[in-house]
Design a protein around this motif. Structure first.
Motif, PDB file in Angstrom:
ATOM      1  N   GLY B  34     -55.862 -17.671 -46.456  1.00  0.00           N
ATOM      2  CA  GLY B  34     -54.531 -17.515 -46.196  1.00  0.00           C
ATOM      3  C   GLY B  34     -54.209 -16.237 -44.952  1.00  0.00           C
ATOM      4  O   GLY B  34     -55.318 -15.386 -45.020  1.00  0.00           O
ATOM      5  N   ASP B  35     -53.383 -16.596 -44.262  1.00  0.00           N
ATOM      6  CA  ASP B  35     -53.397 -15.691 -42.988  1.00  0.00           C
ATOM      7  C   ASP B  35     -51.755 -14.886 -43.395  1.00  0.00           C
ATOM      8  O   ASP B  35     -50.621 -15.689 -43.432  1.00  0.00           O
ATOM      9  CB  ASP B  35     -53.123 -16.434 -41.922  1.00  0.00           C
ATOM     10  N   PRO B  36     -51.831 -13.693 -43.453  1.00  0.00           N
ATOM     11  CA  PRO B  36     -50.652 -12.923 -43.589  1.00  0.00           C
ATOM     12  C   PRO B  36     -49.552 -13.284 -42.524  1.00  0.00           C
ATOM     13  O   PRO B  36     -48.325 -13.291 -42.997  1.00  0.00           O
ATOM     14  CB  PRO B  36     -51.095 -11.315 -43.668  1.00  0.00           C
ATOM     15  N   GLN B  39     -47.811 -16.340 -43.533  1.00  0.00           N
ATOM     16  CA  GLN B  39     -46.951 -15.971 -44.696  1.00  0.00           C
ATOM     17  C   GLN B  39     -45.643 -15.502 -44.140  1.00  0.00           C
ATOM     18  O   GLN B  39     -44.815 -15.950 -44.698  1.00  0.00           O
ATOM     19  CB  GLN B  39     -47.796 -15.083 -45.482  1.00  0.00           C
ATOM     20  N   LEU B  40     -45.822 -14.826 -43.194  1.00  0.00           N
ATOM     21  CA  LEU B  40     -44.566 -13.746 -42.799  1.00  0.00           C
ATOM     22  C   LEU B  40     -43.537 -14.629 -41.966  1.00  0.00           C
ATOM     23  O   LEU B  40     -42.514 -14.607 -42.144  1.00  0.00           O
ATOM     24  CB  LEU B  40     -44.984 -12.633 -42.172  1.00  0.00           C
ATOM     25  N   LEU B  41     -44.327 -15.453 -41.007  1.00  0.00           N
ATOM     26  CA  LEU B  41     -43.417 -16.076 -40.149  1.00  0.00           C
ATOM     27  C   LEU B  41     -43.155 -17.689 -40.275  1.00  0.00           C
ATOM     28  O   LEU B  41     -42.578 -18.318 -39.971  1.00  0.00           O
ATOM     29  CB  LEU B  41     -44.013 -16.050 -38.579  1.00  0.00           C
ATOM     30  N   HIS B  55     -51.590  -8.602 -33.811  1.00  0.00           N
ATOM     31  CA  HIS B  55     -51.995  -7.294 -32.980  1.00  0.00           C
ATOM     32  C   HIS B  55     -50.836  -6.079 -33.430  1.00  0.00           C
ATOM     33  O   HIS B  55     -51.554  -5.056 -33.730  1.00  0.00           O
ATOM     34  CB  HIS B  55     -51.615  -7.736 -31.501  1.00  0.00           C
ATOM     35  N   GLU B  56     -49.790  -6.327 -33.837  1.00  0.00           N
ATOM     36  CA  GLU B  56     -48.989  -5.564 -34.613  1.00  0.00           C
ATOM     37  C   GLU B  56     -49.548  -4.672 -36.014  1.00  0.00           C
ATOM     38  O   GLU B  56     -49.513  -3.491 -35.968  1.00  0.00           O
ATOM     39  CB  GLU B  56     -47.453  -5.809 -34.726  1.00  0.00           C
ATOM     40  N   MET B  57     -50.048  -5.732 -36.504  1.00  0.00           N
ATOM     41  CA  MET B  57     -50.382  -5.366 -37.842  1.00  0.00           C
ATOM     42  C   MET B  57     -51.988  -4.781 -37.767  1.00  0.00           C
ATOM     43  O   MET B  57     -52.646  -4.266 -38.634  1.00  0.00           O
ATOM     44  CB  MET B  57     -50.533  -6.588 -39.000  1.00  0.00           C
ATOM     45  N   GLY B  58     -52.670  -4.997 -36.668  1.00  0.00           N
ATOM     46  CA  GLY B  58     -53.894  -4.561 -36.514  1.00  0.00           C
ATOM     47  C   GLY B  58     -55.039  -5.835 -37.050  1.00  0.00           C
ATOM     48  O   GLY B  58     -56.248  -5.586 -37.230  1.00  0.00           O
ATOM     49  N   PHE B  59     -54.569  -6.909 -37.374  1.00  0.00           N
ATOM     50  CA  PHE B  59     -55.357  -7.810 -37.820  1.00  0.00           C
ATOM     51  C   PHE B  59     -56.262  -8.650 -36.849  1.00  0.00           C
ATOM     52  O   PHE B  59     -57.163  -9.280 -37.137  1.00  0.00           O
ATOM     53  CB  PHE B  59     -54.665  -9.096 -38.334  1.00  0.00           C
ATOM     54  N   ASP B 277     -49.589  -9.486 -49.106  1.00  0.00           N
ATOM     55  CA  ASP B 277     -49.437  -8.231 -48.548  1.00  0.00           C
ATOM     56  C   ASP B 277     -50.314  -7.384 -48.869  1.00  0.00           C
ATOM     57  O   ASP B 277     -50.190  -6.583 -49.859  1.00  0.00           O
ATOM     58  CB  ASP B 277     -47.858  -7.960 -49.234  1.00  0.00           C
ATOM     59  N   TYR B 278     -51.468  -7.278 -47.810  1.00  0.00           N
ATOM     60  CA  TYR B 278     -52.703  -6.388 -48.314  1.00  0.00           C
ATOM     61  C   TYR B 278     -52.128  -5.145 -48.535  1.00  0.00           C
ATOM     62  O   TYR B 278     -52.763  -4.311 -49.541  1.00  0.00           O
ATOM     63  CB  TYR B 278     -53.436  -6.455 -46.895  1.00  0.00           C
ATOM     64  N   ALA B 279     -51.400  -4.412 -47.699  1.00  0.00           N
ATOM     65  CA  ALA B 279     -51.189  -3.085 -48.049  1.00  0.00           C
ATOM     66  C   ALA B 279     -50.761  -2.599 -49.387  1.00  0.00           C
ATOM     67  O   ALA B 279     -51.342  -1.747 -50.019  1.00  0.00           O
ATOM     68  CB  ALA B 279     -49.955  -2.614 -47.144  1.00  0.00           C
ATOM     69  N   VAL B 280     -49.718  -3.408 -49.884  1.00  0.00           N
ATOM     70  CA  VAL B 280     -49.186  -3.342 -51.421  1.00  0.00           C
ATOM     71  C   VAL B 280     -50.361  -3.549 -52.418  1.00  0.00           C
ATOM     72  O   VAL B 280     -50.486  -2.676 -53.140  1.00  0.00           O
ATOM     73  CB  VAL B 280     -48.078  -4.172 -51.446  1.00  0.00           C
TER      74      VAL B 280
END
Lengths: 325, 313
Positions: B34-36, B39-41, B55-59, B277-280
């Protein structure tokens, strides 16, 4: 003189077995009575039956008259007040008989609270006195120690102190020295005798060790397979044993007079409590047994004013003992 | 070593534990398919916008670069922002943690309130009809999944009889006691059955111990013998088990919070995993690891107090 405790025809039935069968004895004030027998002879059961400590599956019959009142017929609430207060008890193995997670002091003070309504600082002061009495050094510091922090001998002393908290008139001691080194054994026995003198306490000492009885007890009851084989004053029994089993027991401990002689054990093993022999229970192992011994259990008969035996061959036994001595 | 020293040492031991959990967590999340960004867009997003977001998220950086910056954030306790909700992860967690703590705390208390009396009654009547009934109840309770039990309670006590709210939480501590009762009971029942079985065994063993006979021979009242000598000794293994069960309690909370629509960290965890949501997820895992470690510490301390022999060991 009336007896302090009189046990009459005590029997314990567990399922089909009757490991204690018709035990009777009396105990005078200030007396030390030894109950001697091998493992499984019913001596520990007898002690526990007197205080009604046996589990529900064990049925007890007979009577145990404490100053005239039958302990066995007492309701639980009544005998509960008597336990520890009138009759104290110590066990063989202090490591398992002391609560491992409570400090010794608390195990004393809870008895003080229960029986003497002593609480708080007064109870702690008394607990220190009791630990002093049984010879535990640094009693005040030891109050907060746990059982595992004591040595074996000190643990047994602590257990005696706990049993003495209710100031009982009778102490039931169930093999109190069996788990100890010989030198410590001697100290504990001396302690018990000193306490008997200082506190005017009677003692029933259960043991398998005839040597302990000789040095400690006023009178002896020899128990075998749930029955009393012989009872009498310690001196008389040692001089003239009146039962083949007693003689066998005496020959299986080392004796100065018989130094460098081969010890004679008793051949065979005690009978299964579920299948007792019809006659004398010792007859199957007895070298002196005659036909009559195998037919009906011999009743206790007097050999002297306070000496009685359940042996048909008492005279032959006395003769053999005399030859040996 | 004094008790303070021991606790301090144990607190220090939490650090490597949490570090290990953080590393494992990072690896597990990257292993999940799965790709965040998708998931978001959504799956109709253009490649260009996906690439910009990554790029924004650093992935788009290498995994090792992501790992080092992740470790740096964990070590400095900056857990970052939620990828999907755009709020600091710490705030998200702190908002929801009290509800979950209350839920699991209530569940533990309820479980003990159920388990201790039942175990006592069963142990005192060992082999009798009551004992058998209680043990069968235990079997049934153990073999019933938490979500199923929760649904049954929900349908009967809340939807059917209307005694309890069907879900959600109240507006304050007292109201929450009421709102969380049913979910806490759901969690408590299976825990109670595990504890009950264990405590029953322990009680039976202790009841046969010689020191209980000695305590009786001392002339202590039955209640004192049972309450002081028997229970205290039997609780030692049960407290160990309770500590080990805390992990499954957290797992149970995730399910229970979903069934009862409770906004706790369990729900947050589920939602964040589905949203990648990796961060959470990472932040939550670390917080939970710290909490569980603290519970273990608490259990060990309680045990040291219950059983002085363990302190020496």
């Amino acid at each position: 003189m009336t007896s302090l405790l009189e046990v009459r025809d005590l029997a314990v039935q567990i399922g089909p077995a009757r490991p204690v069968d018709g035990v009777s004895f009396a105990l005078a004030r200030g007396e030390v009575l030894g109950i001697v027998g091998e493992s499984g002879s019913g001596k520990s059961l007898t002690l526990r039956a007197i205080l009604k400590l046996l589990p529900g599956i064990a049925r007890t019959s007979g009577a145990a008259l404490w100053q005239g009142r039958d302990l066995l017929a007492m309701p639980e609430a009544e005998i509960r007040r008597l336990r520890g207060r009138e009759i104290g008890m110590i066990f063989q193995e202090p490591m398992t008989a002391l609560d491992p997670v409570l400090p010794i002091g608390l195990q004393i003070t809870e008895s003080l609270g229960e029986h003497l309504a002593l609480h708080g600082a007064a109870a702690r002061r008394r607990a220190v006195e009791l630990l002093d009495l049984v010879g535990i050094p640094g009693a005040r510091r030891r109050l907060d120690s746990f059982p595992h922090e004591f040595s074996g001998g000190m643990r047994q002393r602590a257990m005696i102190a706990i049993a003495l908290a209710g100031e009982p008139k009778l102490l039931l001691a169930d093999e109190p020295t069996t788990a100890l080194d010989v030198t410590i054994q001697d100290q504990i026995l001396r302690l018990l005798l000193r306490l008997r003198d200082e506190l005017a306490m009677s003692v029933i000492l259960v043991t398998h060790d005839l040597g302990i009885v000789a040095g400690t007890c006023d009178r002896v009851a020899v128990l075998y397979a749930g029955r009393i084989m012989e009872t009498g004053p310690t001196g008389a029994i040692y001089r003239t044993p009146g039962h083949a089993y007693t003689l066998g027991l005496m020959r299986s401990v080392p004796h100065r007079a018989l130094a460098r002689q081969r010890l004679q054990g008793i051949p065979g093993v005690p009978p299964d409590p579920g299948r007792m022999p019809p006659g004398c229970r010792f007859a199957p192992r007895c070298t002196l047994a005659v036909a009559a011994c195998h037919q009906a259990p011999p009743p206790l008969r007097p050999l002297g004013p306070t000496h009685a035996t359940a042996c048909l061959r008492a005279e032959a036994v006395a003769g053999m003992a005399a030859v040996a001595a | 070593m004094g008790i303070v020293g021991r606790i301090g040492l144990r607190l220090l031991q939490i650090v490597p534990t949490v570090a290990l959990v953080a590393v494992l967590m990072f690896a597990l999340m990257r292993l999940l398919p799965g790709d965040p960004a998708i998931q978001l867009l959504g799956d109709r997003a253009t490649d260009a916008s996906l690439a910009r977001l990554r790029h924004e998220m650093g992935f788009d950086r290498s995994v090792s670069a992501q790992f080092w910056s992740y470790l740096e954030h964990v070590a400095t306790l900056r857990l970052g922002d939620s990828i999907t909700m755009h709020v600091p992860v710490t705030r998200l967690i702190l908002d929801r943690l009290p509800i979950t703590l209350m839920l699991t705390g209530m569940a533990t208390v309820l479980a003990l309130l159920i388990a201790v009396p039942l175990a006592f009654v069963a142990a005192l009547r060992e082999g009798g009809a009551v004992d058998l009934a209680i043990r069968m109840l235990g079997q049934v309770g153990l073999s019933m999944p938490v979500f199923y039990l929760g649904l049954i309670l929900l349908i009967t006590l809340a939807a059917g009889l209307g005694w309890f709210p069907v879900g959600g939480i109240g507006g304050g501590f007292v109201e929450n006691l009421y709102y969380l009762f049913l979910p806490a009971l759901t969690l408590a029942l299976s825990l109670a059955m595990v504890l009950m079985r264990n405590l029953r065994e322990a009680l039976i063993e202790v009841l046969h111990a010689e020191f209980v006979q000695f305590a009786t021979a001392k002339g202590l009242r039955r209640r004192l013998v049972l309450g002081r000598h028997v229970l205290r000794n039997a609780l030692v293994p049960t407290v160990t088990l309770l500590g080990l069960q805390i992990g499954s309690l957290v797992g149970g909370a995730v399910i229970t919070e979903s069934v009862f629509a409770i906004p706790g960290v369990g729900r947050l965890m589920i939602d964040s995993i589905f949203a990648r949501d990796y961060a959470v997820v990472q932040g939550l895992t670390i917080v939970l690891a710290v909490l569980v470690s603290l519970v273990f510490l608490l259990v060990d301390t309680v045990q040291g107090l219950l059983d002085p022999r363990q302190e020496a060991a």
